[in-house]
Design a protein around this motif. Structure first.
Motif, PDB file in Angstrom:
ATOM      1  N   GLY A 298       4.033   0.531 -11.192  1.00 39.30           N
ATOM      2  CA  GLY A 298       5.323  -0.445 -11.396  1.00 39.30           C
ATOM      3  C   GLY A 298       6.753  -1.150 -11.255  1.00 39.30           C
ATOM      4  N   SER A 299       6.769  -0.359  -9.509  1.00 38.05           N
ATOM      5  CA  SER A 299       7.899  -0.430  -9.182  1.00 38.05           C
ATOM      6  C   SER A 299       7.192  -2.030  -7.637  1.00 38.05           C
ATOM      7  CB  SER A 299       8.126   0.122  -7.031  1.00 38.05           C
ATOM      8  OG  SER A 299       8.244   1.296  -8.225  1.00 38.05           O
ATOM      9  N   ARG A 300       8.291  -2.768  -7.532  1.00 39.42           N
ATOM     10  CA  ARG A 300       8.356  -3.721  -6.653  1.00 39.42           C
ATOM     11  C   ARG A 300       9.109  -4.233  -5.275  1.00 39.42           C
ATOM     12  NH1 ARG A 300       7.846  -9.834  -8.076  1.00 39.42           N
ATOM     13  NH2 ARG A 300       6.712  -9.597  -9.804  1.00 39.42           N
ATOM     14  N   ILE A 301       8.177  -4.879  -4.131  1.00 39.36           N
ATOM     15  CA  ILE A 301       8.914  -4.468  -3.339  1.00 39.36           C
ATOM     16  C   ILE A 301       9.265  -6.521  -2.700  1.00 39.36           C
ATOM     17  CG2 ILE A 301       8.507  -4.477  -0.992  1.00 39.36           C
ATOM     18  CD1 ILE A 301       8.468  -1.514  -2.343  1.00 39.36           C
ATOM     19  N   GLY A 302      10.222  -6.761  -2.790  1.00 40.05           N
ATOM     20  CA  GLY A 302      10.204  -8.288  -2.596  1.00 40.05           C
ATOM     21  C   GLY A 302       9.852  -8.239  -1.545  1.00 40.05           C
ATOM     22  N   GLN A 303       9.897  -9.839  -1.698  1.00 44.86           N
ATOM     23  CA  GLN A 303       9.706 -11.121  -0.363  1.00 44.86           C
ATOM     24  C   GLN A 303      10.443 -10.173   0.821  1.00 44.86           C
ATOM     25  OE1 GLN A 303       8.684 -14.878  -0.841  1.00 44.86           O
ATOM     26  NE2 GLN A 303      10.044 -15.270   1.387  1.00 44.86           N
ATOM     27  N   GLY A 304       9.606 -10.465   1.920  1.00 44.96           N
ATOM     28  CA  GLY A 304      10.150 -10.120   3.885  1.00 44.96           C
ATOM     29  C   GLY A 304      10.625  -8.403   3.582  1.00 44.96           C
ATOM     30  N   CYS A 305      10.770  -7.987   3.122  1.00 45.93           N
ATOM     31  CA  CYS A 305      10.655  -6.120   3.267  1.00 45.93           C
ATOM     32  C   CYS A 305      10.358  -5.769   4.530  1.00 45.93           C
ATOM     33  CB  CYS A 305      10.763  -5.240   1.557  1.00 45.93           C
ATOM     34  SG  CYS A 305      12.055  -5.755   0.912  1.00 45.93           S
ATOM     35  N   VAL A 306      11.085  -4.520   4.777  1.00 47.15           N
ATOM     36  CA  VAL A 306      10.312  -3.914   6.008  1.00 47.15           C
ATOM     37  C   VAL A 306      10.093  -2.466   5.145  1.00 47.15           C
ATOM     38  CG1 VAL A 306      10.203  -2.859   8.615  1.00 47.15           C
ATOM     39  CG2 VAL A 306      11.023  -5.551   8.365  1.00 47.15           C
ATOM     40  N   VAL A 307       9.314  -2.077   5.085  1.00 46.55           N
ATOM     41  CA  VAL A 307       9.374  -0.245   4.330  1.00 46.55           C
ATOM     42  C   VAL A 307       8.567   0.848   5.135  1.00 46.55           C
ATOM     43  CG1 VAL A 307       9.143   1.298   2.389  1.00 46.55           C
ATOM     44  CG2 VAL A 307       9.442  -0.964   2.535  1.00 46.55           C
ATOM     45  N   ALA A 308       9.291   1.202   5.850  1.00 44.52           N
ATOM     46  CA  ALA A 308       8.676   2.708   7.105  1.00 44.52           C
ATOM     47  C   ALA A 308       8.452   4.008   6.416  1.00 44.52           C
ATOM     48  CB  ALA A 308       9.219   2.322   8.605  1.00 44.52           C
ATOM     49  N   SER A 309       7.999   4.985   6.552  1.00 44.58           N
ATOM     50  CA  SER A 309       8.065   6.372   6.033  1.00 44.58           C
ATOM     51  C   SER A 309       8.967   6.559   4.925  1.00 44.58           C
ATOM     52  CB  SER A 309       8.471   6.858   7.209  1.00 44.58           C
ATOM     53  OG  SER A 309       7.880   6.371   8.961  1.00 44.58           O
ATOM     54  N   SER A 310       8.831   5.875   4.208  1.00 46.62           N
ATOM     55  CA  SER A 310      10.140   5.627   3.065  1.00 46.62           C
ATOM     56  C   SER A 310       8.481   6.059   1.755  1.00 46.62           C
ATOM     57  CB  SER A 310      10.498   4.694   2.493  1.00 46.62           C
ATOM     58  OG  SER A 310      11.325   4.980   3.725  1.00 46.62           O
ATOM     59  N   THR A 311       8.987   6.828   0.611  1.00 45.57           N
ATOM     60  CA  THR A 311       8.902   7.225  -1.010  1.00 45.57           C
ATOM     61  C   THR A 311       9.554   6.764  -2.017  1.00 45.57           C
ATOM     62  OG1 THR A 311       8.692   9.681   0.083  1.00 45.57           O
ATOM     63  CG2 THR A 311       8.325   9.218  -2.922  1.00 45.57           C
ATOM     64  N   ILE A 312       9.099   5.241  -2.523  1.00 41.85           N
ATOM     65  CA  ILE A 312      10.049   4.617  -3.125  1.00 41.85           C
ATOM     66  C   ILE A 312       8.912   5.038  -4.447  1.00 41.85           C
ATOM     67  CG2 ILE A 312       9.903   1.701  -3.643  1.00 41.85           C
ATOM     68  CD1 ILE A 312      10.750   2.836  -1.011  1.00 41.85           C
ATOM     69  N   GLY A 313       9.914   5.272  -5.845  1.00 39.09           N
ATOM     70  CA  GLY A 313       9.927   6.074  -6.968  1.00 39.09           C
ATOM     71  C   GLY A 313       9.072   4.844  -7.785  1.00 39.09           C
ATOM     72  N   ALA A 314       8.945   5.231  -8.583  1.00 39.29           N
ATOM     73  CA  ALA A 314       8.321   4.775  -9.699  1.00 39.29           C
ATOM     74  C   ALA A 314       9.579   3.259 -10.776  1.00 39.29           C
ATOM     75  CB  ALA A 314       7.915   5.474 -11.544  1.00 39.29           C
ATOM     76  N   ASN A 315       8.746   2.175 -10.691  1.00 40.79           N
ATOM     77  CA  ASN A 315       9.723   1.007 -11.196  1.00 40.79           C
ATOM     78  C   ASN A 315      10.848   0.454 -10.792  1.00 40.79           C
ATOM     79  OD1 ASN A 315       7.918   1.093 -13.794  1.00 40.79           O
ATOM     80  ND2 ASN A 315       8.960   2.753 -15.084  1.00 40.79           N
ATOM     81  N   VAL A 316      10.633   0.554  -9.956  1.00 41.22           N
ATOM     82  CA  VAL A 316      11.920   0.571  -9.118  1.00 41.22           C
ATOM     83  C   VAL A 316      11.650  -0.619  -8.099  1.00 41.22           C
ATOM     84  CG1 VAL A 316      12.780   0.916  -6.572  1.00 41.22           C
ATOM     85  CG2 VAL A 316      12.036   2.749  -7.868  1.00 41.22           C
ATOM     86  N   VAL A 317      12.974  -1.994  -8.459  1.00 42.01           N
ATOM     87  CA  VAL A 317      12.960  -3.214  -7.791  1.00 42.01           C
ATOM     88  C   VAL A 317      13.994  -2.924  -6.471  1.00 42.01           C
ATOM     89  CG1 VAL A 317      13.699  -5.035  -8.102  1.00 42.01           C
ATOM     90  CG2 VAL A 317      13.050  -3.666 -10.375  1.00 42.01           C
ATOM     91  N   VAL A 318      12.987  -3.050  -5.463  1.00 38.95           N
ATOM     92  CA  VAL A 318      13.973  -3.592  -4.167  1.00 38.95           C
ATOM     93  C   VAL A 318      13.160  -5.555  -4.237  1.00 38.95           C
ATOM     94  CG1 VAL A 318      13.064  -3.455  -1.627  1.00 38.95           C
ATOM     95  CG2 VAL A 318      12.762  -1.652  -3.053  1.00 38.95           C
ATOM     96  N   ARG A 319      14.990  -5.448  -4.486  1.00 37.20           N
ATOM     97  CA  ARG A 319      14.870  -6.995  -4.056  1.00 37.20           C
ATOM     98  C   ARG A 319      14.376  -7.741  -2.358  1.00 37.20           C
ATOM     99  NH1 ARG A 319      19.773  -7.110  -7.849  1.00 37.20           N
ATOM    100  NH2 ARG A 319      17.663  -6.940 -10.291  1.00 37.20           N
ATOM    101  N   PRO A 320      14.242  -8.751  -2.040  1.00 41.68           N
ATOM    102  CA  PRO A 320      14.218  -9.275  -0.486  1.00 41.68           C
ATOM    103  C   PRO A 320      14.573  -9.359   0.404  1.00 41.68           C
ATOM    104  CG  PRO A 320      13.412 -10.685  -2.166  1.00 41.68           C
ATOM    105  CD  PRO A 320      13.882 -10.126  -3.539  1.00 41.68           C
TER     106      PRO A 320
END
Ligand code: UD1
Ligand code: CA
Length: 477
Positions: A298-320
């Motif tokens: 249920g998490s959303r990774i917004g446009q243009g994000c760079v995610v490296a070696s990371s743990t994103i939990g549930a229902n997280v919103v990462v905006r652009p």
């Protein structure tokens, strides 16, 4: 009892066409060195088979390759082939290291798309009763390029392999190519290897000649076409590396979608192999996710994000447009837009980190908020604490890094500097604009302000004076 098998991974070639100081098999595709992809396929084949082993033939570039293998495949037996005198010579160098194996599977370190399923099918072709001594994986390519060609006899049976450089024009027109991946009955291999010569266009001992020699002696050799021709693509140049990288990333995208993630315009999204997704995760366009990263349900990774070696939990919103590296983001957190989470950031559940906030080695407990223009480095922030706009942890004094401890339920006003090491106790209030150099006890109010001075009518007088000065300057010109 499963038959003990040795996988011999050839990685001693120079890789001249890469034009690189680095050994070819250490070039990366989908975030991993080429050789790691092949080792993973080999491991799947060897799993649960006693007496089996992985043998890697190293040569050119072994100063880099051997330490890499010591880290990533410490159980592999490394043999050295120097100088590299061809693929047949490379397998010969491995013979003494085969242990009890009765079958030998030969893989090339530069063929990273090979799947465990195809490898199992290749090796299974030798199973008892098949009468097969050698199985070779082949493929039909529109452009057979520099690959070895599979020559069949009048009845369509495998006859031999001819290298492109040694082929006649008619042979070069053959579309079925040698993948360079084989399964051998060990006795067959040991009998034929000493018979190789280097009388060919490249002056090398070709492993491919073992197959033709075996056929001449009546040994069963089968050519098994790969289900998906892209699986056998080898990397010899940077252009081929880019092609293979794109295919591996496409595979990663399909795996993400199969796991229940929505990828919006997947062709713009870059995923390393092994990035995992929970169901109903959404990834917007132009996102890059690399390393051992995971994105929860249920998490959303917004446009243009760079995610490296990371743990994103549930229902997280990462905006652009956020950059998140070696960080953990708890369930229900909201990040960005334009946030930068650096190494050692650990956001608890429901934390909010807003625009132009940078965090490093920062632990924010459940429900803490830092929504605007803030630097949080080497610090911990307690539950429900609110960090105002423009707050800075002054963690570096020019010599060393120091820690800032902010308790639970604290209110830190805007534009506060916290000069570490310093502690702010639970429930404290820090007034806007304060420079905090001394610990603030729990429940206290801390301010550090120059008293405000207000001059009635002063603003109008200031403007009059400045207007007159400007007019005087203009008159002089
Ligand atoms: C080889 C095959 C060719 C096949 C192609 C598939 C031979 C003679 N030709 O050609 O039929 O279509 O692979 O990709 O086998 N290596 C060593 N030691 C050496 C030479 C090579 O370890 O002395 C290793 C390389 O590091 C590489 C693999 O063997 O991992 C293949 O060598 P490469 O030179 O790329 O062979 P190709 O010319 O591609
Ligand atoms: Ca090759």
């Amino acid at each position: 009892m499963p038959v003990p098998v040795a996988v011999v991974l050839l990685a001693a070639g120079r890789g001249v066409r890469m034009r690189s100081a680095r050994p070819k098999v250490l070039h990366e595709a989908a975030g991993k060195p080429l050789v790691d992809h092949v080792v993973a396929a080999a491991r799947a084949l060897l799993a649960g088979r006693p007496g089996s082993r992985l043998v890697v033939v190293a040569g050119a570039g072994r100063e880099e390759l051997i330490p890499h293998l010591a880290r990533t495949a410490p159980d592999a037996v490394v043999v050295v082939q120097d100088p590299p005198r061809g693929t047949g010579d490379a397998v010969r160098a491995a013979l003494a290291a085969l242990g009890d194996a009765t079958r030998v599977v030969v893989l090339a370190g530069d063929v990273p798309l090979l799947t465990a399923g195809t490898l199992a099918r290749l090796e299974g072709a030798l199973d008892a009763g098949s009468g097969t001594g050698i199985a070779v994986l082949t493929a039909h390519l529109a452009d057979a390029g520099s690959y070895g060609r599979v020559v069949r006899d009048g009845e369509g049976r495998f006859a031999r392999i001819v290298e492109a450089k040694d082929a006649s024009p008619a042979e070069r027109a053959i579309g079925e190519i040698n993948s360079g991946l084989y399964a051998f009955d060990r006795a067959v291999l040991e009998r034929q290897l000493p018979r190789l010569t280097d009388e060919n266009a490249q002056g090398e001992f070709y492993l491919t000649d073992v197959l033709g020699l075996a056929v001449e002696e009546g040994i069963g050799v089968v050519a098994i076409p790969a289900g998906d021709a892209s699986e056998v693509l080898g990397v010899n140049s940077r252009a081929e590396l880019a092609e293979v990288d794109a295919l591996l990333r496409r595979r990663a995208a399909l795996a993400a979608m199969a796991a229940g993630a929505t990828l919006v315009r997947p062709e713009t999204i870059t995923l390393d192999e092994g990035v995992t997704f929970g169901p109903d995760a959404v990834v917007e366009p132009f996102v890059t996710i690399t390393g051992a990263s995971s994105v929860g349900a249920g998490s959303r990774i917004g446009q243009g994000c760079v995610v490296a070696s990371s743990t994103i939990g549930a229902n997280v919103v990462v905006r652009p447009y956020c950059v998140i590296e070696r960080a953990v983001v708890g369930d229900g957190a909201v990040v960005g837009p334009f946030a930068r989470l650096r190494e050692g950031t650990d956001l608890g559940p429901e934390v909010h980190v807003g625009n132009f906030v940078e965090t490093k080695k920062a632990r924010l407990a459940k429900g803490a908020k830092a929504n605007h223009l803030t630097y949080l480095g080497d610090c911990s922030v307690g539950e429900r604490t609110n960090v105002g706009a423009g707050v800075i942890t002054c963690n570096y004094d020019g010599f060393g890094k120091h820690h800032t401890e902010i308790g639970a339920g604290v209110f830190v006003g805007s534009d506060v500097q916290l000069v570490a090491p310093v502690t702010v106790g639970d429930g404290a209030v820090v007034g806007a604009g304060a420079t905090i150099t001394k610990d603030v006890p729990a429940g206290a109010l801390a301010t550090s302000r120059v008293p405000q001075k207000t001059i009635e009518g002063g603003g109008a007088r200031y403007r009059e004076r400045k207007t007159a000065e400007k007019a005087a300057r203009a008159a002089v010109k």
